[in-house]
Design an enzyme around this catalytic site. Structure first.
Site, PDB file in Angstrom:
ATOM      1  N   TRP A 181       2.982   8.029  -2.024  1.00  0.00           N
ATOM      2  CA  TRP A 181       4.425   8.190  -2.253  1.00  0.00           C
ATOM      3  C   TRP A 181       4.667   9.117  -3.444  1.00  0.00           C
ATOM      4  O   TRP A 181       5.484  10.042  -3.388  1.00  0.00           O
ATOM      5  CB  TRP A 181       5.063   6.808  -2.501  1.00  0.00           C
ATOM      6  CG  TRP A 181       6.513   6.888  -2.844  1.00  0.00           C
ATOM      7  CD1 TRP A 181       7.556   7.026  -1.969  1.00  0.00           C
ATOM      8  CD2 TRP A 181       7.077   6.834  -4.158  1.00  0.00           C
ATOM      9  NE1 TRP A 181       8.740   7.062  -2.663  1.00  0.00           N
ATOM     10  CE2 TRP A 181       8.474   6.952  -4.004  1.00  0.00           C
ATOM     11  CE3 TRP A 181       6.553   6.699  -5.442  1.00  0.00           C
ATOM     12  CZ2 TRP A 181       9.354   6.934  -5.096  1.00  0.00           C
ATOM     13  CZ3 TRP A 181       7.422   6.680  -6.527  1.00  0.00           C
ATOM     14  CH2 TRP A 181       8.814   6.804  -6.358  1.00  0.00           C
ATOM     15  N   ASN A 238     -10.746  -2.165  -5.851  1.00  0.00           N
ATOM     16  CA  ASN A 238      -9.963  -1.128  -6.537  1.00  0.00           C
ATOM     17  C   ASN A 238     -10.561  -0.704  -7.885  1.00  0.00           C
ATOM     18  O   ASN A 238     -10.131   0.296  -8.473  1.00  0.00           O
ATOM     19  CB  ASN A 238      -8.504  -1.579  -6.727  1.00  0.00           C
ATOM     20  CG  ASN A 238      -7.692  -1.585  -5.445  1.00  0.00           C
ATOM     21  OD1 ASN A 238      -6.807  -2.419  -5.253  1.00  0.00           O
ATOM     22  ND2 ASN A 238      -7.978  -0.654  -4.543  1.00  0.00           N
ATOM     23  N   ARG A 257       1.852  -4.944   6.097  1.00  0.00           N
ATOM     24  CA  ARG A 257       1.189  -3.893   5.322  1.00  0.00           C
ATOM     25  C   ARG A 257       2.039  -2.626   5.395  1.00  0.00           C
ATOM     26  O   ARG A 257       2.401  -2.192   6.485  1.00  0.00           O
ATOM     27  CB  ARG A 257      -0.223  -3.604   5.837  1.00  0.00           C
ATOM     28  CG  ARG A 257      -0.907  -2.518   4.979  1.00  0.00           C
ATOM     29  CD  ARG A 257      -2.373  -2.343   5.248  1.00  0.00           C
ATOM     30  NE  ARG A 257      -2.964  -1.434   4.264  1.00  0.00           N
ATOM     31  CZ  ARG A 257      -4.232  -1.475   3.849  1.00  0.00           C
ATOM     32  NH1 ARG A 257      -5.042  -2.389   4.348  1.00  0.00           N
ATOM     33  NH2 ARG A 257      -4.681  -0.625   2.950  1.00  0.00           N
ATOM     34  N   ASP A 301       0.836  -1.212   0.000  1.00  0.00           N
ATOM     35  CA  ASP A 301       0.000   0.000   0.000  1.00  0.00           C
ATOM     36  C   ASP A 301       0.867   1.257   0.000  1.00  0.00           C
ATOM     37  O   ASP A 301       2.011   1.226   0.446  1.00  0.00           O
ATOM     38  CB  ASP A 301      -0.922  -0.030   1.237  1.00  0.00           C
ATOM     39  CG  ASP A 301      -2.077   0.941   1.112  1.00  0.00           C
ATOM     40  OD1 ASP A 301      -2.348   1.423  -0.006  1.00  0.00           O
ATOM     41  OD2 ASP A 301      -2.702   1.234   2.149  1.00  0.00           O
ATOM     42  N   ASN A 351       1.381   3.478  -2.798  1.00  0.00           N
ATOM     43  CA  ASN A 351       1.990   3.924  -4.070  1.00  0.00           C
ATOM     44  C   ASN A 351       1.569   5.350  -4.421  1.00  0.00           C
ATOM     45  O   ASN A 351       2.392   6.171  -4.813  1.00  0.00           O
ATOM     46  CB  ASN A 351       1.545   3.021  -5.227  1.00  0.00           C
ATOM     47  CG  ASN A 351       2.119   1.626  -5.135  1.00  0.00           C
ATOM     48  OD1 ASN A 351       3.030   1.390  -4.339  1.00  0.00           O
ATOM     49  ND2 ASN A 351       1.594   0.708  -5.926  1.00  0.00           N
ATOM     50  N   HIS A 368       2.597   3.721  -8.896  1.00  0.00           N
ATOM     51  CA  HIS A 368       2.295   2.327  -9.253  1.00  0.00           C
ATOM     52  C   HIS A 368       3.451   1.710 -10.054  1.00  0.00           C
ATOM     53  O   HIS A 368       3.790   0.548  -9.879  1.00  0.00           O
ATOM     54  CB  HIS A 368       0.988   2.241 -10.046  1.00  0.00           C
ATOM     55  CG  HIS A 368      -0.210   2.610  -9.227  1.00  0.00           C
ATOM     56  ND1 HIS A 368      -0.447   2.065  -7.983  1.00  0.00           N
ATOM     57  CD2 HIS A 368      -1.233   3.480  -9.445  1.00  0.00           C
ATOM     58  CE1 HIS A 368      -1.560   2.577  -7.479  1.00  0.00           C
ATOM     59  NE2 HIS A 368      -2.049   3.434  -8.346  1.00  0.00           N
TER      60      HIS A 368
END
Ligand code: IPE
Ligand code: IPE
Ligand code: MG
Length: 227
Positions: free
Chosen positions: A17, A60, A175, A12, A14, A29
């Site tokens: 960031w 998603n 995670r 988790d 992406n 991604h």
């Protein structure tokens, strides 16, 4: 060090960031997909038998179409860049989740990854794509009922119908990104797994951080309800 046989990771963070460095979520991604290589090779070197990665959840699909199609193209990036390295490291790619609803081009690439690495005897790298644990359990129960009318299901039977039936129990679930929830990942399979939550976002989760989670795992005492 006692190395977990089966590690599952909720990759988790992406998007956050990428936003933090002023880039589009898709940039995150892309770097997230590249980080799979780094962590998979490290896990393999440490002697992990199975590494299961949450790549795309059944929830998603709620995201913008442009983000979803970018993610659906990532298996191709992975195939083009890393197939040789997977073969050199004897890593076998497998999948969990439902391939129906995936774009035909994604299915084709996933089939190629499966086929080209199927004889590898080293670590299994299991990618969860369009995976949702509740859906997996319902699908398994329905399949059981269809094949065994008028029979009550038990735990062993249900386990044998799950997508993970051929895999050892999950010892450790990590995670990244600081969220402390499972988000519909392996709900049944994580019943007695150790959980480690790491504040770093997935693209910045290094080999060293991965090793740190294994040190944390080693300090845990697993009791399974006993004393
Ligand atoms: C994880 O990163 C990858 C997928 C869920 C596909 P996110 O895209 O969830 O990134 P954040 O959590 O929004 O930062
Ligand atoms: C879980 O992350 C799914 C993957 C890592 C593929 P999400 O970003 O979708 O989870 P929530 O929405 O924060 O619970
Ligand atoms: Mg997220």
């Amino acid at each position: 060090m006692s190395i977990p046989q089966h590690i599952a990771i909720i990759m988790d963070g992406n998007g956050r960031w990428a936003k933090n460095i002023g880039r589009e979520r898709t940039h995150g991604h892309y770097h997230g997909a590249l980080n799979i290589r780094r962590i998979a090779i490290k896990a393999h070197q440490l002697g992990v038998k199975v590494l299961t990665l949450f790549a795309f959840s059944t929830e998603n699909w709620k995201r913008p179409e442009s983000e979803v199609s970018f993610i659906m193209d990532l298996p191709r990036v992975f195939l083009n860049n890393y197939l040789q390295e997977l073969l050199d490291n004897d890593i076998c790619i497998q999948f969990i989740g439902d391939w129906k609803n995936l774009p035909a081009s994604t299915v084709k690439i996933c089939e190629e990854l499966l086929e080209k690495t199927k004889d590898n005897q080293g670590m299994k790298l299991v990618l969860a794509i369009n995976y949702g644990s509740k859906q997996e359990i319902v699908k398994s129960v329905n399949k059981f009922i269809t094949q065994n009318p008028n029979t009550m299901i038990d735990e062993t039977m249900l386990e044998s119908y799950l997508d993970t039936s051929h895999l050892p129990a999950v010892d450790l679930c990590i995670r990244t990104s600081g969220e402390k929830r499972l988000s519909n990942f392996l709900l049944w399979q994580l019943a007695y797994s150790e959980l480690v939550f790491c504040p770093l976002h997935w693209p910045e989760f290094t080999e060293q951080e991965f090793e740190n989670t294994l040190i944390e795992y080693e300090s845990r005492q697993r009791r399974y309800g006993g004393l």
